[in-house]
Design a protein around this motif. Structure first.
Motif, short mmCIF file in Angstrom:
data_model
loop_
_atom_site.label_atom_id
_atom_site.label_comp_id
_atom_site.label_asym_id
_atom_site.label_seq_id
_atom_site.Cartn_x
_atom_site.Cartn_y
_atom_site.Cartn_z
N PRO A 86 46.34 45.36 44.23
CA PRO A 86 46.67 44.62 43.01
C PRO A 86 47.21 45.49 41.87
CG PRO A 86 44.29 44.59 43.40
CD PRO A 86 44.92 45.22 44.60
N ASP A 87 47.02 46.81 41.98
CA ASP A 87 47.61 47.72 40.98
C ASP A 87 49.10 47.96 41.24
OD1 ASP A 87 45.24 48.03 39.58
OD2 ASP A 87 44.59 49.72 40.82
N LYS A 88 49.53 47.70 42.48
CA LYS A 88 50.93 47.93 42.83
C LYS A 88 51.69 46.63 43.07
CE LYS A 88 49.95 52.32 45.22
NZ LYS A 88 49.93 52.96 46.55
N SER A 89 50.98 45.57 43.44
CA SER A 89 51.60 44.28 43.75
C SER A 89 50.96 43.18 42.92
CB SER A 89 51.43 43.95 45.24
OG SER A 89 52.04 44.93 46.05
N THR A 90 51.76 42.22 42.48
CA THR A 90 51.24 41.08 41.72
C THR A 90 50.94 39.94 42.69
OG1 THR A 90 52.56 41.70 39.78
CG2 THR A 90 51.79 39.43 39.88
N ILE A 91 49.66 39.68 42.91
CA ILE A 91 49.26 38.56 43.79
C ILE A 91 49.03 37.36 42.88
CG2 ILE A 91 47.65 37.76 45.55
CD1 ILE A 91 46.78 40.70 45.95
N PHE A 92 49.70 36.22 43.17
CA PHE A 92 49.57 35.07 42.29
C PHE A 92 49.54 33.77 43.07
CE2 PHE A 92 54.09 35.41 42.92
CZ PHE A 92 54.59 34.12 42.82
N ILE A 93 49.13 32.71 42.38
CA ILE A 93 49.05 31.37 42.99
C ILE A 93 50.24 30.54 42.50
CG2 ILE A 93 47.66 29.27 43.18
CD1 ILE A 93 45.16 31.04 42.67
N ASP B 93 39.51 37.10 39.61
CA ASP B 93 40.09 37.78 38.44
C ASP B 93 41.47 38.35 38.76
OD1 ASP B 93 37.92 37.17 36.85
OD2 ASP B 93 36.94 39.14 37.08
N ILE B 94 41.61 38.92 39.96
CA ILE B 94 42.90 39.47 40.40
C ILE B 94 43.95 38.37 40.46
CG2 ILE B 94 44.11 40.42 42.43
CD1 ILE B 94 41.48 42.08 42.94
N LEU B 95 43.56 37.21 41.02
CA LEU B 95 44.50 36.08 41.15
C LEU B 95 44.89 35.52 39.78
CD1 LEU B 95 42.93 34.19 44.19
CD2 LEU B 95 44.95 35.66 44.19
N LYS B 96 43.92 35.46 38.88
CA LYS B 96 44.18 34.92 37.54
C LYS B 96 45.13 35.84 36.78
CE LYS B 96 41.82 33.01 33.49
NZ LYS B 96 40.54 32.89 32.76
N ALA B 97 44.86 37.14 36.81
CA ALA B 97 45.71 38.11 36.11
C ALA B 97 47.11 38.14 36.71
CB ALA B 97 45.07 39.50 36.19
N GLY B 98 47.18 38.10 38.03
CA GLY B 98 48.49 38.11 38.71
C GLY B 98 49.31 36.87 38.38
#
Length: 347
Positions: free
Chosen positions: A77-84, A317-322
């Motif tokens: 998640p520091d290198k790639s933006t994971i999102f919904i 949290d990772i998904l929300k930030a992404g």
């Protein structure tokens, strides 16, 4: 020019080894190559709802499963933006505008759509959302200015359709959208991994998958029951390698060090294949070797997944930030699109 990747998966189930060799392992390589400025990895829940509208709970539950598989495989998640997907409303708006640039007959001719309509028994009643998903996919790609889209071979028609939409939009409204390139897996065997039953495609709905999250004993059971050459009945019989799922999987997964460690009688896959063709090599021996190879590949993934399973709030949290990062980027594209289409009435 920035180099940007957009890729993703529908959350209709846990991800399997077909996803892994077809796109996930390639994404991790691309992510770690340092050659790309931005990487967006989308959990396509809105697209999953096009043929699961009556089962939203299935899509909801699988969002976290897909996220766990991503993190387990090494998506960082520091290198790639994971999102919904549904958290980025601009994607829906873009799809709506692109619909005006595509004819019904063009979507009907899309080989991927044709194949999936048959697979899902939609011949008589295709949901409009499902029918339009090549247009939705074009919105996903262009919203992030993607220059490169790593996918499996079966998605090539979707990319072609996206390129057509980009060309049409830019011709009608002026140069606005980025023309994407397809990035296929580097290993040809990985272009299309068959199901363990020998069917052409590994598919959640056909139940012929090895999942990334399967425990070691489940993986072994599935491999030992794999379809091989139906005419290779006795050890001494000559066997067919072409189209034999066990050898296709070995081509996708095995490396020289696996032979050194698990099957030192053979230097490489070519020697193993030659022996099988000649006769004198049983399926059980080949399957046991494949099991050792697959366990070597899947064990670290399974262990990382278990670590993340103990940290589910962190995954959300990772998904929300992404999703927030993705929405901001898509909003920039939407502003440029509206300006080009002259529908930016209030500046």
């Amino acid at each position: 020019m920035k180099k940007v990747i957009l890729t993703g998966d529908r959350p209709t189930g846990r991800l399997h080894v077909g996803h892994y060799v077809g796109s996930l392992s390639e994404r991790v390589k691309l992510q770690n190559s340092g050659q790309y400025d931005e990487i967006y990895i989308m959990i396509a829940d809105a697209q999953a709802l096009t043929d699961n509208a009556e089962h939203p709970e299935k899509v909801r539950q699988n969002i976290i499963q897909v996220a766990l598989d991503y993190l387990a495989c090494g998506i960082d998640p520091d290198k790639s933006t994971i999102f919904i997907q549904s958290m980025v409303p601009e994607l829906t708006e873009l799809t709506f505008y692109y619909m005006n640039l595509v004819t019904v007959s063009r979507v009907q001719r899309n080989p991927t759509v044709k194949a999936e309509i048959v697979q899902r028994n939609f011949e008589a009643s295709i949901p409009v959302g499902f029918f339009c998903y090549p247009i939705s996919q074009a919105a996903d790609i262009t919203a992030f200015g993607a220059t490169h889209v790593p996918v499996g071979e079966d998605q090539m028609p979707m990319l072609e359709q996206c390129k057509e939409i980009v060309h049409k939009f830019n011709t009608v409204y002026g140069e606005t959208l980025t023309d994407p390139q397809i990035v296929l897996p580097s290993n040809k065997a990985c272009l299309r991994l068959p199901g363990i039953d020998g069917k052409a495609k590994m598919s959640k709905s056909l139940g012929n998958c090895i999942y990334l999250s399967d425990e070691a004993d489940v993986v072994k059971k599935k491999i030992m029951s794999m379809f091989t050459d139906p005419n290779h009945l006795r050890v001494e019989d000559p066997g067919k390698v072409d189209g034999n799922p066990v050898f296709i999987y070995l081509e996708a997964f095995s490396r020289p060090e696996h032979f050194e460690e698990f099957l030192p009688d053979y230097k490489n896959l070519e020697e193993l294949e030659d022996h099988y063709r000649r006769g004198g090599l049983g399926d059980v021996k080949v399957k046991k070797f494949l099991n050792n190879v697959m366990q070597a590949e899947l064990t670290p993934i399974r262990e990382r997944r278990k670590e993340w399973e103990a940290r589910i709030p962190d995954v959300y949290d990772i998904l929300k930030a992404g999703s927030a990062v993705a929405e901001k980027k898509a909003a920039e594209t939407m502003t440029a699109v509206k300006k080009a289409m002259q529908i930016d009435y209030f500046g």
